[in-house]
Write a protein that holds these residues in place. Structure first.
Motif, PDB file in Angstrom:
ATOM      1  N   TYR A  19      30.032  36.069  35.854  1.00 17.98           N
ATOM      2  CA  TYR A  19      30.928  37.226  35.840  1.00 17.98           C
ATOM      3  C   TYR A  19      30.249  38.335  36.625  1.00 17.98           C
ATOM      4  CZ  TYR A  19      27.972  39.225  32.133  1.00 17.98           C
ATOM      5  OH  TYR A  19      26.919  39.728  31.409  1.00 17.98           O
ATOM      6  N   LYS A  24      26.087  39.961  39.726  1.00 18.52           N
ATOM      7  CA  LYS A  24      26.584  38.662  39.279  1.00 18.52           C
ATOM      8  C   LYS A  24      25.654  38.139  38.179  1.00 18.52           C
ATOM      9  CE  LYS A  24      27.729  34.199  41.327  1.00 18.52           C
ATOM     10  NZ  LYS A  24      27.769  33.454  42.589  1.00 18.52           N
ATOM     11  N   ILE A  48      35.154  38.344  35.169  1.00 23.77           N
ATOM     12  CA  ILE A  48      35.226  37.143  36.010  1.00 23.77           C
ATOM     13  C   ILE A  48      36.183  37.407  37.170  1.00 23.77           C
ATOM     14  CG2 ILE A  48      35.974  34.724  36.123  1.00 23.77           C
ATOM     15  CD1 ILE A  48      35.101  34.519  33.124  1.00 23.77           C
ATOM     16  N   LYS A  49      37.278  38.096  36.880  1.00 26.78           N
ATOM     17  CA  LYS A  49      38.269  38.401  37.920  1.00 26.78           C
ATOM     18  C   LYS A  49      37.735  39.360  38.972  1.00 26.78           C
ATOM     19  CE  LYS A  49      42.352  37.468  35.143  1.00 26.78           C
ATOM     20  NZ  LYS A  49      43.575  37.985  34.523  1.00 26.78           N
ATOM     21  N   LYS A  50      36.646  40.077  38.661  1.00 29.08           N
ATOM     22  CA  LYS A  50      36.043  40.992  39.633  1.00 29.08           C
ATOM     23  C   LYS A  50      35.238  40.250  40.700  1.00 29.08           C
ATOM     24  CE  LYS A  50      35.537  44.999  36.574  1.00 29.08           C
ATOM     25  NZ  LYS A  50      34.552  45.888  35.927  1.00 29.08           N
ATOM     26  N   LEU A  51      34.910  38.995  40.431  1.00 29.72           N
ATOM     27  CA  LEU A  51      34.189  38.192  41.423  1.00 29.72           C
ATOM     28  C   LEU A  51      35.066  37.995  42.649  1.00 29.72           C
ATOM     29  CD1 LEU A  51      32.804  35.414  39.038  1.00 29.72           C
ATOM     30  CD2 LEU A  51      31.387  37.013  40.346  1.00 29.72           C
ATOM     31  N   SER A  56      35.863  33.472  41.597  1.00 28.45           N
ATOM     32  CA  SER A  56      36.618  33.682  40.369  1.00 28.45           C
ATOM     33  C   SER A  56      37.429  32.430  40.021  1.00 28.45           C
ATOM     34  CB  SER A  56      37.542  34.887  40.528  1.00 28.45           C
ATOM     35  OG  SER A  56      38.336  35.070  39.385  1.00 28.45           O
ATOM     36  N   LYS A  57      38.092  31.858  41.020  1.00 27.87           N
ATOM     37  CA  LYS A  57      38.867  30.629  40.793  1.00 27.87           C
ATOM     38  C   LYS A  57      37.963  29.490  40.348  1.00 27.87           C
ATOM     39  CE  LYS A  57      42.777  31.571  43.802  1.00 27.87           C
ATOM     40  NZ  LYS A  57      43.563  31.145  44.962  1.00 27.87           N
TER      41      LYS A  57
END
Length: 166
Positions: A19, A24, A48-51, A56-57
């Motif tokens: 995340y 990271k 996690i969506k900020k990666l 992220s996927k």
């Protein structure tokens, strides 16, 4: 055999658990199983969506894969602990034997708790929502029940079998 194969798959998937929180960072499935607050899971999912999109996927794919693989892992663990406790029961007498029988037949409850946990976590991956105060307490009790019954059954049965064979 299923236990070993699914364990190896889940360990491999967990190598992709990252995340972004300034930098990271790694996380463990235990961060989802034992959240520190009602909003911990939804915060982690947002991080996690900020990666970067591809990473992220990859993390979400690894998490979903881990949780789905866990459904195949569960029978090996809970049936294994059940059989271990029944074996320890046969090597015991009186109240100790009854304790192991009870621990054995409580493993389906631990398995059911694990199923509920995975369904909840898969739902959170789709739409993260902070848990209500009541649900957070329920979720914690679910985890304590799951881990408590399985770990206690495993540990006590192993200790009893070692003691019996010494």
């Amino acid at each position: 055999m299923i236990f070993i194969i699914t364990s190896a798959i889940m360990i491999r998937q967990s190598r992709n658990f990252f995340y972004l929180d300034g930098t990271k960072k790694r996380f463990s499935i235990l961060n989802l199983e034992f959240p520190s607050s009602r909003s911990s899971i939804s915060i982690l999912i947002r991080q996690i969506k900020k990666l970067p999109v591809i990473e992220s996927k990859m993390v979400f794919s690894a998490l979903r894969g881990h949780l789905y693989t866990d459904f195949f892992f569960m029978p090996g663990v809970y049936v294994g602990v059940l059989l271990l406790c029944l074996t320890a029961s046969c090597e015991s007498s009186g109240y100790i034997s009854d304790l192991f029988k009870a621990l054995a037949w409580l493993q389906p409850l631990a398995w059911f708790c694990d199923i509920i946990e995975n369904i909840y976590l898969l739902g959170q991956l789709k739409k993260p929502i902070p848990a209500s105060a009541r649900f957070f307490i329920f979720y914690r009790l679910l985890e304590i029940t799951k881990w408590g019954l399985s770990f206690t059954g495993f540990l006590l049965a192993i200790l009893q079998l070692i003691y019996h064979h010494l």
